[in-house]
Design an enzyme around this catalytic site. Structure first.
Site, PDB file in Angstrom:
ATOM      1  N   ASN A  80       0.877  -1.170   0.000  1.00 10.41           N
ATOM      2  CA  ASN A  80       0.000   0.000   0.000  1.00 10.41           C
ATOM      3  C   ASN A  80       0.915   1.221   0.000  1.00 10.41           C
ATOM      4  OD1 ASN A  80      -1.768   2.064   0.484  1.00 10.41           O
ATOM      5  ND2 ASN A  80      -2.766   1.095   2.249  1.00 10.41           N
TER       6      ASN A  80
ATOM      7  N   LYS B   7       3.317   0.759   3.100  1.00  7.72           N
ATOM      8  CA  LYS B   7       3.112  -0.314   4.073  1.00  7.72           C
ATOM      9  C   LYS B   7       3.166  -1.623   3.313  1.00  7.72           C
ATOM     10  CE  LYS B   7      -0.662   1.962   5.908  1.00  7.72           C
ATOM     11  NZ  LYS B   7      -1.929   2.090   6.543  1.00  7.72           N
TER      12      LYS B   7
ATOM     13  N   ARG C 212      -2.469  -1.948  -3.586  1.00  8.49           N
ATOM     14  CA  ARG C 212      -3.657  -1.123  -3.438  1.00  8.49           C
ATOM     15  C   ARG C 212      -3.512   0.059  -4.398  1.00  8.49           C
ATOM     16  NH1 ARG C 212      -4.993   3.450   0.798  1.00  8.49           N
ATOM     17  NH2 ARG C 212      -7.164   3.757   0.240  1.00  8.49           N
TER      18      ARG C 212
ATOM     19  N   HIS D 297     -12.943   2.990  -0.536  1.00  8.11           N
ATOM     20  CA  HIS D 297     -13.015   1.954   0.522  1.00  8.11           C
ATOM     21  C   HIS D 297     -13.635   0.654   0.009  1.00  8.11           C
ATOM     22  CE1 HIS D 297     -13.165   5.236   3.887  1.00  8.11           C
ATOM     23  NE2 HIS D 297     -11.926   4.816   3.717  1.00  8.11           N
TER      24      HIS D 297
ATOM     25  N   HIS E 200     -17.953   1.911   7.231  1.00  4.59           N
ATOM     26  CA  HIS E 200     -16.497   1.916   7.414  1.00  4.59           C
ATOM     27  C   HIS E 200     -16.137   3.266   8.029  1.00  4.59           C
ATOM     28  CE1 HIS E 200     -12.208   1.063   6.128  1.00  4.59           C
ATOM     29  NE2 HIS E 200     -12.180   2.355   6.419  1.00  4.59           N
TER      30      HIS E 200
ATOM     31  N   GLY F 238     -13.278   5.079   9.754  1.00  6.68           N
ATOM     32  CA  GLY F 238     -11.885   5.256  10.191  1.00  6.68           C
ATOM     33  C   GLY F 238     -11.626   6.747  10.240  1.00  6.68           C
TER      34      GLY F 238
ATOM     35  N   ARG G  46     -12.362  15.797   7.349  1.00  9.57           N
ATOM     36  CA  ARG G  46     -13.074  16.204   6.128  1.00  9.57           C
ATOM     37  C   ARG G  46     -14.517  16.595   6.438  1.00  9.57           C
ATOM     38  NH1 ARG G  46     -11.421  10.850   3.240  1.00  9.57           N
ATOM     39  NH2 ARG G  46      -9.213  11.226   2.854  1.00  9.57           N
TER      40      ARG G  46
ATOM     41  N   MET H 248     -11.388  10.008  17.548  1.00  8.67           N
ATOM     42  CA  MET H 248     -12.694   9.791  18.181  1.00  8.67           C
ATOM     43  C   MET H 248     -12.582   9.557  19.688  1.00  8.67           C
ATOM     44  SD  MET H 248     -15.866   9.911  17.802  1.00  8.67           S
ATOM     45  CE  MET H 248     -16.143  10.014  16.031  1.00  8.67           C
TER      46      MET H 248
ATOM     47  N   VAL I  13     -12.996   3.583  14.214  1.00 14.48           N
ATOM     48  CA  VAL I  13     -14.121   4.064  15.015  1.00 14.48           C
ATOM     49  C   VAL I  13     -15.221   2.999  15.065  1.00 14.48           C
ATOM     50  CG1 VAL I  13     -15.907   5.836  15.213  1.00 14.48           C
ATOM     51  CG2 VAL I  13     -13.609   6.473  14.434  1.00 14.48           C
TER      52      VAL I  13
ATOM     53  N   GLU J  96     -15.137  -0.218  14.775  1.00 12.56           N
ATOM     54  CA  GLU J  96     -14.832  -1.419  15.562  1.00 12.56           C
ATOM     55  C   GLU J  96     -14.698  -1.121  17.051  1.00 12.56           C
ATOM     56  OE1 GLU J  96     -11.387  -3.442  13.811  1.00 12.56           O
ATOM     57  OE2 GLU J  96     -12.189  -2.954  11.831  1.00 12.56           O
ATOM     58  N   ASN J  97     -14.339   0.121  17.378  1.00  9.44           N
ATOM     59  CA  ASN J  97     -13.981   0.405  18.768  1.00  9.44           C
ATOM     60  C   ASN J  97     -14.896   1.327  19.549  1.00  9.44           C
ATOM     61  OD1 ASN J  97     -11.345  -1.015  18.963  1.00  9.44           O
ATOM     62  ND2 ASN J  97     -10.867   0.314  17.221  1.00  9.44           N
TER      63      ASN J  97
ATOM     64  N   GLU K 209      -8.140  -5.101   4.860  1.00 10.12           N
ATOM     65  CA  GLU K 209      -7.996  -4.762   3.446  1.00 10.12           C
ATOM     66  C   GLU K 209      -6.820  -5.495   2.811  1.00 10.12           C
ATOM     67  OE1 GLU K 209      -8.609  -0.621   4.918  1.00 10.12           O
ATOM     68  OE2 GLU K 209      -9.305  -0.266   2.875  1.00 10.12           O
TER      69      GLU K 209
HETATM   70  P1  ADP Z   1      -7.517   5.013   8.682  1.00  8.50           P
HETATM   71  O1  ADP Z   1      -8.687   5.633   7.982  1.00  8.50           O
HETATM   72  O2  ADP Z   1      -6.389   5.941   8.881  1.00  8.50           O
HETATM   73  O3  ADP Z   1      -7.148   3.626   8.180  1.00  8.50           O
HETATM   74  P2  ADP Z   1      -8.433   3.616  11.075  1.00  8.50           P
HETATM   75  O4  ADP Z   1      -9.457   2.720  10.502  1.00  8.50           O
HETATM   76  O5  ADP Z   1      -7.198   3.022  11.640  1.00  8.50           O
HETATM   77  O6  ADP Z   1      -8.078   4.823  10.140  1.00  8.50           O
HETATM   78  O7  ADP Z   1      -9.152   4.476  12.230  1.00  8.50           O
HETATM   79  C1  ADP Z   1      -8.419   5.416  12.949  1.00  8.50           C
HETATM   80  C2  ADP Z   1      -9.356   6.139  13.888  1.00  8.50           C
HETATM   81  O8  ADP Z   1     -10.076   5.198  14.681  1.00  8.50           O
HETATM   82  C3  ADP Z   1      -8.631   6.994  14.899  1.00  8.50           C
HETATM   83  O9  ADP Z   1      -8.336   8.263  14.381  1.00  8.50           O
HETATM   84  C4  ADP Z   1      -9.643   7.076  16.014  1.00  8.50           C
HETATM   85  O10 ADP Z   1     -10.498   8.161  15.780  1.00  8.50           O
HETATM   86  C5  ADP Z   1     -10.430   5.810  15.896  1.00  8.50           C
HETATM   87  N1  ADP Z   1     -10.175   4.875  17.005  1.00  8.50           N
HETATM   88  C6  ADP Z   1      -9.172   3.999  17.147  1.00  8.50           C
HETATM   89  N2  ADP Z   1      -9.278   3.317  18.314  1.00  8.50           N
HETATM   90  C7  ADP Z   1     -10.395   3.772  18.917  1.00  8.50           C
HETATM   91  C8  ADP Z   1     -11.077   3.489  20.148  1.00  8.50           C
HETATM   92  N3  ADP Z   1     -10.615   2.572  21.002  1.00  8.50           N
HETATM   93  N4  ADP Z   1     -12.207   4.167  20.415  1.00  8.50           N
HETATM   94  C9  ADP Z   1     -12.686   5.094  19.569  1.00  8.50           C
HETATM   95  N5  ADP Z   1     -12.102   5.405  18.406  1.00  8.50           N
HETATM   96  C10 ADP Z   1     -10.976   4.768  18.068  1.00  8.50           C
END
Ligand code: ADP
Length: 395
Positions: free
Chosen positions: A8, A15, A89, A178, A206, A208, A239, A281, A329, A331-332, A382
């Site tokens: 990527n 990466k 990618r 995406h 999705h 992120g 954005r 987030m 975001v 997933e977490n 991905e």
């Molecule tokens: P990218 O679009 O750069 O691939 P990711 O999918 O890795 O991004 O998502 C990154 C974002 O996920 C971080 O900027 C943060 O906002 C959010 N994030 C990561 N871990 C957590 C968490 N435990 N709780 C809430 N948000 C999280």
């Protein structure tokens, strides 16, 4: 053992992951960054450890040498785990590429030709492909496009209400991004719930740093929130997402803001960062919890936009069977998920608070057993999807 090397590539970094072709296990991953700067940096991770190195890395070709050195020094051996192909990618495939594609000289020209649609990304992806061709001249190189999955969108989903001759002349339409993640997650979700992909109406969120929603009908993307560029749709880390385009005309007339500055404003200084000062987030929800009003507003704006797209896609699909959250975001953040889906019980969406707050471990259900719509958290991958598609191409 056979493997696939996944690349990527960005403009000053790339990466990589080495993935076992049979078991799909990640054998190694790494990041080569600050290419072209006075001091470059590289990391290499395997099951046995983590290594870092700082040195000058003048270009991507030198970066690939740093990567192959890391494999030689720290393993796994690229002889014992010989890559059968390199999967890349590529961000923009325009309307030309709708599936993973073996890189030929003509394909490379076409990817370069799409650079005016993705000036930050496609040239960097081409750099990565060229460096890989030099490092692995005997291996097939395969391009996997972020836009490809969305090439199944019907014309009424991808056409803007813009004067047709102008749109055609400049290839202005919605492309979506995406795609690799939306494809991976919608397939993983169908497998997880044990129902045929063909029968399912799905919405994938999705979320992120960049974020997009995709409506998937029978495994095909029928609409997605990113458009001509990744700026459209959801409010993201930095954005704006959707905004009345007349705001840009107004700003231009009022302040004479330069095009590059406007680009910066919309893509890098807006979103939750521009509203609250927090791009992450975790920081945003913490600040909102502590009573920070700007943070609470930013969270409200972020979540309402999610809800708006959910409603729109439920209507477009004529109902939904499975909603999946993915990426950082998605997933977490249990709070974002709970707020985005709160109050949607009449639409058949009933979240289980305990499940939503539970620990992360692979795909999991977060709706109640009685919820007509199944809501999932599905970790995206991905790189694995790129490896799979690369193997499909090279057989
Ligand atoms: P990218 O679009 O750069 O691939 P990711 O999918 O890795 O991004 O998502 C990154 C974002 O996920 C971080 O900027 C943060 O906002 C959010 N994030 C990561 N871990 C957590 C968490 N435990 N709780 C809430 N948000 C999280």
């Amino acid at each position: 053992m056979a493997s696939v090397l996944v690349i990527n590539s960005g403009s000053s970094s790339f990466k990589y992951q080495l993935i076992d072709a049979e078991t799909e296990e990640r054998l190694a991953s790494g990041l080569v960054e600050r290419i072209g700067e006075a001091s470059g940096h590289a990391t290499h991770d395997t099951a046995d450890g983590h290594w870092e190195r700082s040195l000058e890395i003048p270009d991507h070709t030198a970066g690939f040498a740093v990567m192959t050195d890391a494999f030689a020094e720290h393993g796994p051996s690229l002889t014992d785990n010989a890559p059968v192909a390199v999967g890349h990618r590529v961000v923009h495939g325009g309307a030309r590429f709708f599936e993973p594609t073996l890189v030929t000289p003509l394909v490379l020209i076409n990817i370069e030709d799409l650079s005016d649609l993705a000036p930050l990304h496609n040239p960097a992806n081409v750099e990565g492909i060229k460096a890989a061709q030099q490092a692995f001249p005997d291996l097939p190189q395969v391009a996997v496009f972020d836009t490809a999955f969305h090439q199944t969108m019907p014309p009424d989903a991808y056409t803007y209400g813009l004067e047709a001759t102008t749109a055609e002349r400049y290839r202005i339409r919605r492309y979506g991004f995406h795609g690799t993640s939306h494809k991976f997650v919608s397939e993983a979700a169908a497998a997880f719930v044990g129902r045929p992909l063909d029968d399912l109406k799905q919405i994938v969120l999705h979320l992120g740093n960049g974020a997009s929603v995709c409506a998937v009908d029978g495994g095909r993307s029928v609409d997605t929130s990113m458009g001509f560029t990744p700026l459209e749709g959801l409010v993201m880390g930095t954005r704006t997402g959707d905004i009345d385009p007349a705001v840009l005309l107004y700003l231009q007339r009022r302040t004479r803001i330069a095009v590059d500055e406007l680009d910066d404003l919309l893509n890098k200084r807006s979103g939750i960062l521009g509203l609250s000062g927090h791009k992450d987030m975790r920081d945003l929800t913490r600040a909102a919890d502590a009573g920070d009003e700007a943070a609470e507003l930013a969270l409200g704006v972020y979540v309402r936009r999610l809800k708006r797209y959910l409603g729109a896609y439920i209507a477009e699909l004529g109902g939904v069977d499975v909603i999946s959250f993915t990426a950082g975001v998605g997933e977490n953040s249990a709070i974002v998920r709970a707020r985005a889906l709160g109050g949607l019980e009449r639409l058949g969406i009933v979240l289980d608070a305990d499940r939503n707050n539970g620990p992360n471990h692979g795909p999991r259900v977060i709706s109640t057993d009685a919820s007509p719509v199944t809501v999932l958290v599905v970790p995206t991958n991905e790189e694995l999807e790129i490896a799979r598609q690369t193997l499909d191409v090279v057989g």
